[in-house]
Design a protein around this motif. Structure first.
Motif, short mmCIF file in Angstrom:
data_model
loop_
_atom_site.label_atom_id
_atom_site.label_comp_id
_atom_site.label_asym_id
_atom_site.label_seq_id
_atom_site.Cartn_x
_atom_site.Cartn_y
_atom_site.Cartn_z
N ARG A 170 43.82 30.00 34.07
CA ARG A 170 45.14 30.17 34.66
C ARG A 170 45.99 31.12 33.80
O ARG A 170 46.73 31.95 34.32
N ILE A 171 45.89 30.99 32.48
CA ILE A 171 46.61 31.90 31.59
C ILE A 171 46.14 33.33 31.81
O ILE A 171 46.95 34.27 31.86
N SER A 172 44.84 33.50 31.98
CA SER A 172 44.29 34.82 32.23
C SER A 172 44.84 35.40 33.54
O SER A 172 45.18 36.58 33.63
N GLN A 173 44.94 34.56 34.56
CA GLN A 173 45.49 35.00 35.84
C GLN A 173 46.96 35.37 35.72
O GLN A 173 47.42 36.37 36.29
N ASP A 204 44.69 29.59 46.35
CA ASP A 204 43.58 29.58 45.41
C ASP A 204 42.68 30.81 45.59
O ASP A 204 42.08 31.29 44.63
N GLU A 205 42.61 31.34 46.84
CA GLU A 205 41.86 32.57 47.09
C GLU A 205 42.55 33.75 46.38
O GLU A 205 41.89 34.60 45.80
N LEU A 206 43.87 33.77 46.46
CA LEU A 206 44.62 34.84 45.80
C LEU A 206 44.38 34.82 44.30
O LEU A 206 44.18 35.87 43.68
N LEU A 207 44.40 33.63 43.72
CA LEU A 207 44.18 33.51 42.28
C LEU A 207 42.79 34.00 41.90
O LEU A 207 42.61 34.64 40.86
N GLU A 208 41.81 33.73 42.74
CA GLU A 208 40.46 34.20 42.50
C GLU A 208 40.40 35.72 42.60
O GLU A 208 39.75 36.40 41.80
N TRP A 209 41.09 36.27 43.58
CA TRP A 209 41.15 37.73 43.74
C TRP A 209 41.79 38.36 42.50
O TRP A 209 41.31 39.37 42.00
N GLN A 210 42.88 37.76 42.05
CA GLN A 210 43.57 38.31 40.89
C GLN A 210 42.68 38.29 39.66
O GLN A 210 42.74 39.20 38.82
N THR A 242 56.36 35.17 44.64
CA THR A 242 55.53 34.11 44.06
C THR A 242 54.11 34.25 44.59
O THR A 242 53.86 34.92 45.59
N ASP A 243 53.18 33.57 43.93
CA ASP A 243 51.79 33.59 44.39
C ASP A 243 51.69 33.06 45.82
O ASP A 243 50.96 33.59 46.65
N ALA A 244 52.42 31.97 46.09
CA ALA A 244 52.38 31.35 47.41
C ALA A 244 52.86 32.32 48.49
O ALA A 244 52.27 32.40 49.58
N GLU A 245 53.92 33.07 48.19
CA GLU A 245 54.47 34.02 49.16
C GLU A 245 53.52 35.18 49.41
O GLU A 245 53.35 35.65 50.55
N ILE A 246 52.89 35.67 48.35
CA ILE A 246 51.93 36.77 48.50
C ILE A 246 50.73 36.31 49.31
O ILE A 246 50.25 37.02 50.20
#
Length: 253
Positions: A229-232, A138-144, A125-129
């Motif tokens: 979010r869809i793009s991510q 939220d940093e991970l989502l920005e990186w992605q 999951t995003d949280a685990e990564i």
């Protein structure tokens, strides 16, 4: 313009090669540039303006018109789509706008995803990564969102590795042979396995975008989340599917 009128236009251009006829062909197929640019914009997210992609693609369309051989058994739309896409990707590569830090982040995300999934025995999951990398979610989502450039590279490699189209007949005829049927079957199985790597939301995004052909905005309404979010989710899904499909990920463009 109907099919017969379009055919007549091509015949006239092949014979006369006038700038006026060339301009008519450009205007006739201009919508194709928007379609290809729209597809690529899904990979790029908000890193490059859609209008810029269209302007880059126009050069590919003009090149396709100049080089198209009407005697070959291939539709112009098929041939031009590759030229348009190639022109857009070439321009982005020449701009070299992908910072080294973003390339490094892509590797870090890939490594973290792999390590978490090996430990958990299931898709991460995003949280685990994010926890594994020691950053906020939220940093991970920005990186992605930033590392969409990796998808550009994958697409470019797909085009450059000889996946050009010389004959539309050859595309369909290949699946009539035993080898072709087997390849199609293997590809279908690979795609099914790749989809199983995804979360429910990621799978929905892929299915709605590629199979139902909904736009980013339409998908965001269906899933009731933001377009970003869809793009991510789309980027994350392609990253996962690439581990299973390799170069075949190029079929999703």
């Amino acid at each position: 313009m109907n099919e017969s009128a379009r055919k007549k236009l091509w015949e006239d251009y092949a014979r006369l090669k006038t700038s006026d006829l060339r301009e008519k062909l450009i205007l006739e197929y201009a919508p194709l540039v928007k379609v290809v640019a729209g597809r690529l914009s899904m990979y790029l997210g908000y890193n490059v303006e859609y209008e810029d992609l269209v302007s880059y693609g126009v050069f590919g369309l003009i090149d396709a018109i100049d080089k198209f051989d009407t005697g070959k058994e291939v539709k112009f739309e098929t041939y031009a789509s590759l030229r348009i896409r190639g022109a857009i990707l070439d321009q982005i590569r020449r701009m070299d706008w992908i910072p080294r830090t973003i390339r490094q982040r892509q590797k870090q995300i890939d490594i973290a995803m792999k390590e978490v999934e090996q430990k958990k025995g299931r898709p991460a999951t995003d949280a685990e990564i994010a926890a594994h990398m020691g950053i906020r979610e939220d940093e991970l989502l920005e990186w992605q969102n930033q590392v969409k450039a990796d998808n550009i590279i994958s697409l470019n490699e797909y085009v450059e590795q000889g996946n050009d189209i010389s004959s539309e007949k050859s595309i369909h005829a290949g699946f009539d042979t035993p080898e072709g049927v087997m390849e199609k079957s293997e590809l279908k199985e690979m795609l099914v396995e790749a989809l199983e790597l995804l979360t429910d939301k990621e799978k929905k995004v892929i299915l709605l975008y590629y199979y139902e052909e909904l736009t980013l905005k339409e998908i965001s309404r269906v899933l009731e989340v933001s377009e970003s979010r869809i793009s991510q989710l789309h980027t994350r899904a392609l990253q996962k599917m690439k581990t299973k499909m390799g170069n075949y990920i190029g079929i999703l463009d």
